[in-house]
Design a protein around this motif. Structure first.
Motif, PDB file in Angstrom:
ATOM      1  N   GLY A   1      38.244  45.874  43.477  1.00 39.92           N
ATOM      2  CA  GLY A   1      36.759  46.198  42.075  1.00 39.92           C
ATOM      3  C   GLY A   1      36.729  46.013  40.967  1.00 39.92           C
ATOM      4  N   THR A   2      37.578  45.889  40.910  1.00 41.43           N
ATOM      5  CA  THR A   2      37.755  45.551  38.828  1.00 41.43           C
ATOM      6  C   THR A   2      37.732  44.957  38.915  1.00 41.43           C
ATOM      7  N   LEU A   3      38.608  43.301  39.478  1.00 44.69           N
ATOM      8  CA  LEU A   3      37.699  42.059  39.277  1.00 44.69           C
ATOM      9  C   LEU A   3      35.995  42.028  39.446  1.00 44.69           C
ATOM     10  N   ARG A   4      35.729  42.044  40.735  1.00 45.99           N
ATOM     11  CA  ARG A   4      34.180  42.177  41.366  1.00 45.99           C
ATOM     12  C   ARG A   4      33.249  42.825  39.622  1.00 45.99           C
TER      13      ARG A   4
ATOM     14  N   LEU B   1      27.430  44.653  39.797  1.00 49.70           N
ATOM     15  CA  LEU B   1      28.764  45.278  39.251  1.00 49.70           C
ATOM     16  C   LEU B   1      29.883  45.317  40.300  1.00 49.70           C
ATOM     17  N   GLY B   2      29.403  45.313  41.728  1.00 49.47           N
ATOM     18  CA  GLY B   2      29.633  45.255  42.923  1.00 49.47           C
ATOM     19  C   GLY B   2      29.658  46.663  43.547  1.00 49.47           C
ATOM     20  N   GLU B   3      30.203  46.150  45.279  1.00 55.21           N
ATOM     21  CA  GLU B   3      30.373  47.376  45.595  1.00 55.21           C
ATOM     22  C   GLU B   3      31.569  48.603  45.161  1.00 55.21           C
ATOM     23  N   ALA B   4      32.558  48.288  44.533  1.00 50.30           N
ATOM     24  CA  ALA B   4      33.391  49.754  44.387  1.00 50.30           C
ATOM     25  C   ALA B   4      32.374  50.334  43.237  1.00 50.30           C
ATOM     26  N   VAL B   5      32.129  50.073  42.044  1.00 53.19           N
ATOM     27  CA  VAL B   5      31.224  50.617  41.122  1.00 53.19           C
ATOM     28  C   VAL B   5      30.379  51.034  41.625  1.00 53.19           C
ATOM     29  N   ALA B   6      29.740  51.033  42.914  1.00 49.80           N
ATOM     30  CA  ALA B   6      28.470  51.387  42.884  1.00 49.80           C
ATOM     31  C   ALA B   6      28.449  52.208  43.592  1.00 49.80           C
ATOM     32  N   SER B   7      29.473  52.604  44.732  1.00 51.27           N
ATOM     33  CA  SER B   7      29.673  54.173  45.984  1.00 51.27           C
ATOM     34  C   SER B   7      31.373  53.956  45.143  1.00 51.27           C
ATOM     35  N   GLN B   8      31.573  54.038  44.146  1.00 53.84           N
ATOM     36  CA  GLN B   8      32.806  54.940  43.623  1.00 53.84           C
ATOM     37  C   GLN B   8      32.576  55.673  42.599  1.00 53.84           C
ATOM     38  N   VAL B   9      31.612  55.262  42.090  1.00 54.16           N
ATOM     39  CA  VAL B   9      31.572  55.852  40.537  1.00 54.16           C
ATOM     40  C   VAL B   9      29.800  56.170  40.497  1.00 54.16           C
TER      41      VAL B   9
END
Length: 511
Positions: free
Chosen positions: A133-136, A185-193
């Motif tokens: 997620g960070t790399l994305r 920024l990717g899925e992880a940033v969208a869903s977790q932040v």
């Protein structure tokens, strides 16, 4: 006697502001119309309500307003209550995340603007994303300006999001906040932040929240840089000249947000109030409007509807196209569970609260450490800190998640306590006697959902009203901005539109 009369339907912050502005025009020589304010409730204030809880005035609805826009600040200055304003004693928040050991709290990364990250370093250090997620997210710095993402729109068509010139253009539909954040920024940033933070404000889903009206800062950032994070950094407020750090983001009052409603109500000089009076229909049988409450019919030269969009739609049988468009605005139902708990039942909070991601499956969407955030809420304020009860405000309900509406108050309290007590810092909430007092405040169909393309829908409503019922105006949270300052701005704009309309029609006899 000839005069002009304006009927304002709805006594929330937008309707009160519109009535106040009509009665107190900037031009002291301007003619002041007669104003009648009607509300179906028995009180004024709408979703702003400060009521006693364990001897303190604690907000049941909105508990603060944004200070980084001018409209609420300017109104407070006019009302003479700016000196009473307070700011949260603590800031920051965590997110409940699902891990192999169950639910855990992880702090939101620093450097967020509008709920969106602006720097890679805090994301690298955050446990919310993971390496991939960070790399994305780091790819935001190198993806070309014309980087695009395709998704399937609600009608099955392809929607393409691209950054160039006017930031994000979408064909053939409109971009959601989730579209833009995920593309850059990717899925992880969208869903977790971003979703826990922005989604909690409107009880919405960032994948279905219109970016242009809900988060215009995203488009503005992409006008400044191909990188969303760099563009947002360039919009960051400058630090204070005295080195004291950034100014506070939110404000309230010692007596809660109800102080603003009280101050506004006290300045409604000459306004006729009709409370507990629903409006059944607004028609135009002649040159003037007829506002039918069922018990009386009020003549008016102009009408401001500051009620929810679904209520406005029912009031306008004579404007079928406007009513149909108003009916397309969807709402989420929410509730606030306020708890007074023993200080030893939770670990001492060092932040304002925490947010909950969707994948937990919880009813809880956010929890505020109310008495840490607002020390004036602390029950037992004359006792030592370790003897005072702690006030928690727990929010439940999301767009398309109304499970809480099927629970009675006690069931909802128990469900919330079960969820909170699964977190290590709050585990002792399940102990007998941990909760000293509680209440449930329900807000059915209260938060409008700005679907992609919302701005165009609001334009359609305004255009239809101008054709079918010129002189009727809608205002409030359903249209061009959520939150107290945005509603104040819209109330100001509605009053200005009425003044312009009244200048174009002759004064008539009013009883």
């Amino acid at each position: 006697m000839t005069t002009q009369r304006v009927v304002v339907v709805g006594g929330g912050i937008a309707g009160l502001t519109a009535a106040y502005r009509l009665l107190h025009p900037a031009d002291a020589a301007a003619e002041v119309p007669r104003v009648v304010l009607i509300d179906s409730a028995e009180r004024l204030g709408g979703k702003i309500l400060s009521t006693p809880f364990e001897g303190r005035l604690v907000d049941e609805g909105a508990d603060a307003f944004l200070l980084r826009v001018p409209w609420a600040i300017e109104l407070c200055d006019e009302l003479g209550i700016s000196a009473e304003r307070i700011s949260p004693a603590v800031g920051g928040a965590s997110v409940v995340r699902v891990s192999s050991r169950g639910q855990r709290l992880a702090p939101l990364p620093d450097g967020l603007i509008g709920g969106v990250p602006t720097r890679l370093g805090p994301l690298v250090r955050s446990p919310l994303l993971g390496p991939l997620g960070t790399l994305r997210a780091a790819a935001d710095y190198v993806l070309p300006r014309r980087f695009t993402e395709r998704r399937r729109g609600p009608n099955g068509t392809d929607i393409m999001i691209e950054g160039r010139r006017r930031a994000v253009s979408v064909r053939p539909g409109a971009a959601s906040v989730g579209d833009i954040v995920r593309a850059r920024l990717g899925e992880a940033v969208a869903s977790q932040v971003v979703d826990p933070l922005l989604g909690s404000i409107s009880a919405g889903d960032i994948n279905r929240i219109d970016a242009a009206t809900s988060a215009p800062i995203l488009g503005q950032a992409l006008e400044r840089s191909r990188s969303l994070m760099r563009g947002l950094r360039r919009m960051q407020p400058a630090p204070a000249a005295d080195g004291s750090g950034p100014p506070p983001i939110f404000g309230s009052f010692e007596g809660g947000m109800g102080r603003l409603i009280q101050a506004l109500t006290e300045r409604l000089d000459g306004c006729v109030l009709r409370l507990g009076t629903p409006v059944e229909a607004i028609r135009r049988p002649s040159t003037r409007f007829a506002v039918d409450t069922g018990s009386e019919v009020l003549d008016a030269d102009a009408v401001i509807i500051a009620a929810p969009a679904y209520a406005a739609a029912q009031m306008l049988p004579a404007a079928p196209h406007a009513a149909a468009a108003l009916g397309l605005i969807k709402y989420a139902s929410v509730a606030v569970v306020t708890l007074s708990v023993r200080a030893d039942a939770i670990e001492a909070p060092h932040e304002a609260g925490f947010l909950v991601t969707r994948n937990t499956g919880w009813l809880t969407t956010a929890c505020s450490y109310g008495s840490a955030k607002w020390p004036n809420w602390a029950a037992g304020g004359d006792q030592p800190d370790d003897s005072r009860n702690v006030i928690l405000r727990v929010s439940v309900g999301r767009d398309d998640d109304d499970r809480h509406t099927r629970l009675d108050d006690a069931e909802l309290r128990d469900t919330v306590l079960g969820e909170l007590s699964s977190l290590p810092p709050l585990r002792r909430l399940s102990d007998p006697g941990a909760v000293a007092e509680w209440r449930v405040s329900r807000w059915p169909q209260s938060l409008p959902q700005y679907r992609p393309g919302h701005g165009q829908l609001v334009d359609r409503i305004s255009e239809a009203l101008a054709r079918e019922m010129p002189g009727v105006f809608v205002t409030g949270a359903a249209y061009r901005g959520l939150g107290i300052p945005a509603c104040i701005r819209q109330g100001n704009e509605a009053a200005a539109a009425v003044v312009q309309h009244l200048a174009s029609v002759p004064a008539s006899s009013s009883p």
